[in-house]
Design a protein around this motif. Structure first.
Motif, PDB file in Angstrom:
ATOM      1  N   ALA A 142       0.833  -1.210   0.000  1.00  0.00           N
ATOM      2  CA  ALA A 142       0.000   0.000   0.000  1.00  0.00           C
ATOM      3  C   ALA A 142       0.864   1.256   0.000  1.00  0.00           C
ATOM      4  CB  ALA A 142      -0.937  -0.002   1.200  1.00  0.00           C
ATOM      5  N   GLU A 143       1.967   1.210   0.715  1.00  0.00           N
ATOM      6  CA  GLU A 143       2.879   2.360   0.774  1.00  0.00           C
ATOM      7  C   GLU A 143       3.534   2.610  -0.597  1.00  0.00           C
ATOM      8  OE1 GLU A 143       7.082   2.932   2.888  1.00  0.00           O
ATOM      9  OE2 GLU A 143       5.420   2.674   4.329  1.00  0.00           O
ATOM     10  N   LEU A 144       3.924   1.540  -1.280  1.00  0.00           N
ATOM     11  CA  LEU A 144       4.523   1.681  -2.604  1.00  0.00           C
ATOM     12  C   LEU A 144       3.511   2.250  -3.597  1.00  0.00           C
ATOM     13  CD1 LEU A 144       6.902   1.292  -4.536  1.00  0.00           C
ATOM     14  CD2 LEU A 144       6.109  -1.049  -4.896  1.00  0.00           C
ATOM     15  N   ILE A 145       2.283   1.771  -3.568  1.00  0.00           N
ATOM     16  CA  ILE A 145       1.238   2.287  -4.455  1.00  0.00           C
ATOM     17  C   ILE A 145       1.009   3.772  -4.184  1.00  0.00           C
ATOM     18  CG2 ILE A 145      -1.246   2.192  -4.932  1.00  0.00           C
ATOM     19  CD1 ILE A 145      -1.023  -0.877  -4.607  1.00  0.00           C
ATOM     20  N   ALA A 146       0.908   4.139  -2.920  1.00  0.00           N
ATOM     21  CA  ALA A 146       0.687   5.541  -2.556  1.00  0.00           C
ATOM     22  C   ALA A 146       1.854   6.414  -3.017  1.00  0.00           C
ATOM     23  CB  ALA A 146       0.483   5.671  -1.051  1.00  0.00           C
ATOM     24  N   ARG A 147       3.066   5.895  -2.903  1.00  0.00           N
ATOM     25  CA  ARG A 147       4.251   6.672  -3.310  1.00  0.00           C
ATOM     26  C   ARG A 147       4.267   6.897  -4.825  1.00  0.00           C
ATOM     27  NH1 ARG A 147      10.116   5.907  -4.208  1.00  0.00           N
ATOM     28  NH2 ARG A 147      11.090   7.726  -3.266  1.00  0.00           N
ATOM     29  N   ILE A 148       3.965   5.872  -5.600  1.00  0.00           N
ATOM     30  CA  ILE A 148       3.943   6.004  -7.060  1.00  0.00           C
ATOM     31  C   ILE A 148       2.849   6.978  -7.479  1.00  0.00           C
ATOM     32  CG2 ILE A 148       3.430   4.796  -9.217  1.00  0.00           C
ATOM     33  CD1 ILE A 148       4.862   2.336  -8.003  1.00  0.00           C
ATOM     34  N   LYS A 149       1.698   6.882  -6.847  1.00  0.00           N
ATOM     35  CA  LYS A 149       0.594   7.779  -7.182  1.00  0.00           C
ATOM     36  C   LYS A 149       0.950   9.226  -6.835  1.00  0.00           C
ATOM     37  CE  LYS A 149      -3.611   5.239  -7.427  1.00  0.00           C
ATOM     38  NZ  LYS A 149      -3.844   5.862  -8.673  1.00  0.00           N
ATOM     39  N   GLN A 150       1.533   9.435  -5.667  1.00  0.00           N
ATOM     40  CA  GLN A 150       1.843  10.796  -5.218  1.00  0.00           C
ATOM     41  C   GLN A 150       3.000  11.415  -6.001  1.00  0.00           C
ATOM     42  OE1 GLN A 150       4.685  11.563  -2.736  1.00  0.00           O
ATOM     43  NE2 GLN A 150       4.165  13.707  -2.945  1.00  0.00           N
ATOM     44  N   ARG A 151       4.051  10.654  -6.244  1.00  0.00           N
ATOM     45  CA  ARG A 151       5.257  11.218  -6.879  1.00  0.00           C
ATOM     46  C   ARG A 151       5.175  11.266  -8.403  1.00  0.00           C
ATOM     47  NH1 ARG A 151       9.283  12.262  -3.447  1.00  0.00           N
ATOM     48  NH2 ARG A 151      10.976  12.141  -4.934  1.00  0.00           N
ATOM     49  N   TYR A 152       4.408  10.363  -9.010  1.00  0.00           N
ATOM     50  CA  TYR A 152       4.399  10.290 -10.467  1.00  0.00           C
ATOM     51  C   TYR A 152       3.018  10.507 -11.086  1.00  0.00           C
ATOM     52  CZ  TYR A 152       8.804   7.967  -9.344  1.00  0.00           C
ATOM     53  OH  TYR A 152      10.028   7.658  -8.834  1.00  0.00           O
ATOM     54  N   GLU A 153       2.020   9.763 -10.612  1.00  0.00           N
ATOM     55  CA  GLU A 153       0.721   9.820 -11.285  1.00  0.00           C
ATOM     56  C   GLU A 153       0.024  11.172 -11.125  1.00  0.00           C
ATOM     57  OE1 GLU A 153      -2.964   6.842 -12.042  1.00  0.00           O
ATOM     58  OE2 GLU A 153      -2.544   7.329  -9.948  1.00  0.00           O
ATOM     59  N   HIS A 154      -0.008  11.721  -9.926  1.00  0.00           N
ATOM     60  CA  HIS A 154      -0.686  13.001  -9.726  1.00  0.00           C
ATOM     61  C   HIS A 154      -0.038  14.138 -10.519  1.00  0.00           C
ATOM     62  CE1 HIS A 154      -3.572  11.353  -7.014  1.00  0.00           C
ATOM     63  NE2 HIS A 154      -2.690  11.041  -6.081  1.00  0.00           N
ATOM     64  N   PRO A 155       1.298  14.250 -10.526  1.00  0.00           N
ATOM     65  CA  PRO A 155       1.896  15.287 -11.381  1.00  0.00           C
ATOM     66  C   PRO A 155       1.597  15.069 -12.870  1.00  0.00           C
ATOM     67  CG  PRO A 155       3.493  14.551  -9.759  1.00  0.00           C
ATOM     68  CD  PRO A 155       2.310  13.639  -9.649  1.00  0.00           C
ATOM     69  N   LEU A 156       1.608  13.811 -13.323  1.00  0.00           N
ATOM     70  CA  LEU A 156       1.293  13.545 -14.731  1.00  0.00           C
ATOM     71  C   LEU A 156      -0.152  13.913 -15.045  1.00  0.00           C
ATOM     72  CD1 LEU A 156       3.136  10.169 -15.365  1.00  0.00           C
ATOM     73  CD2 LEU A 156       3.695  12.413 -16.307  1.00  0.00           C
ATOM     74  N   LYS A 157      -1.026  13.713 -14.101  1.00  0.00           N
ATOM     75  CA  LYS A 157      -2.422  14.075 -14.288  1.00  0.00           C
ATOM     76  C   LYS A 157      -2.559  15.589 -14.484  1.00  0.00           C
ATOM     77  CE  LYS A 157      -6.828  12.609 -12.554  1.00  0.00           C
ATOM     78  NZ  LYS A 157      -7.551  11.823 -11.609  1.00  0.00           N
ATOM     79  N   GLU A 158      -1.766  16.350 -13.734  1.00  0.00           N
ATOM     80  CA  GLU A 158      -1.767  17.812 -13.892  1.00  0.00           C
ATOM     81  C   GLU A 158      -1.126  18.229 -15.214  1.00  0.00           C
ATOM     82  OE1 GLU A 158      -0.799  20.821 -10.911  1.00  0.00           O
ATOM     83  OE2 GLU A 158      -0.755  19.141  -9.512  1.00  0.00           O
TER      84      GLU A 158
END
Length: 162
Positions: A142-158
């Protein structure tokens, strides 16, 4: 203008890469790099099913800085895991739920994961809702998923406004 310069960001990037590889600002390199930067996007435009739209290109700089930092740090961690004291690794496959709509954003995310040592993108679900990732050493999924989402996916979404 769009007809002669279908992908301005790609043209600028190609020209910059040409000049960096040539290690010269001589007029010949400036001209040849400029011609390639203008010509290649024109000749390859028909291969793009849709023109990539980067809504906030300036956000690419902090994204790349985070990525380079993470690649450097992951290299050190993987080297320590491999060269350090013998211990049991905890490899795992992880299903990362995707919130991205843009195909280009998904491709950038999969490449980002694969560029970071210790993780590799292995499969994108047919409905594009999940990305299967193999990680070398997973303590907390869960921590790894949250880290990938926070560091990579959310900025890419923006960046891609998906």
């Amino acid at each position: 203008m769009r007809h002669w310069l279908p992908q301005p960001l790609m043209s600028c990037s190609l020209w910059l890469v040409w000049l960096l590889l040539a290690e010269s600002l001589a007029p010949g390199h400036l001209l040849l790099g400029g011609l390639l930067a203008l010509g290649l996007p024109l000749f390859t435009a028909r291969f793009w099913p849709e023109m990539p739209r980067i809504r906030k290109p300036l956000l690419l700089l902090p994204y790349l800085a985070v990525l380079l930092w993470d690649i450097t740090l992951a290299n050190l961690i993987v080297a320590r895991l491999i060269l350090g004291p013998v211990r049991e690794l905890r490899p795992s496959f992880i299903r990362l739920p995707l919130d991205l709509d843009s195909d280009l954003a998904i491709v950038v995310l999969t490449h980002t994961v694969s560029l970071t040592p210790g993780t590799v993108s292995t499969h994108l679900s047919p409905d594009r809702q999940f990305l299967l990732i193999h990680a070398l050493d997973v303590e907390n999924e869960a921590e790894l998923i949250a880290r990938i989402k926070q560091r990579y996916e959310h900025p890419l979404k923006e960046i891609f406004a998906c």
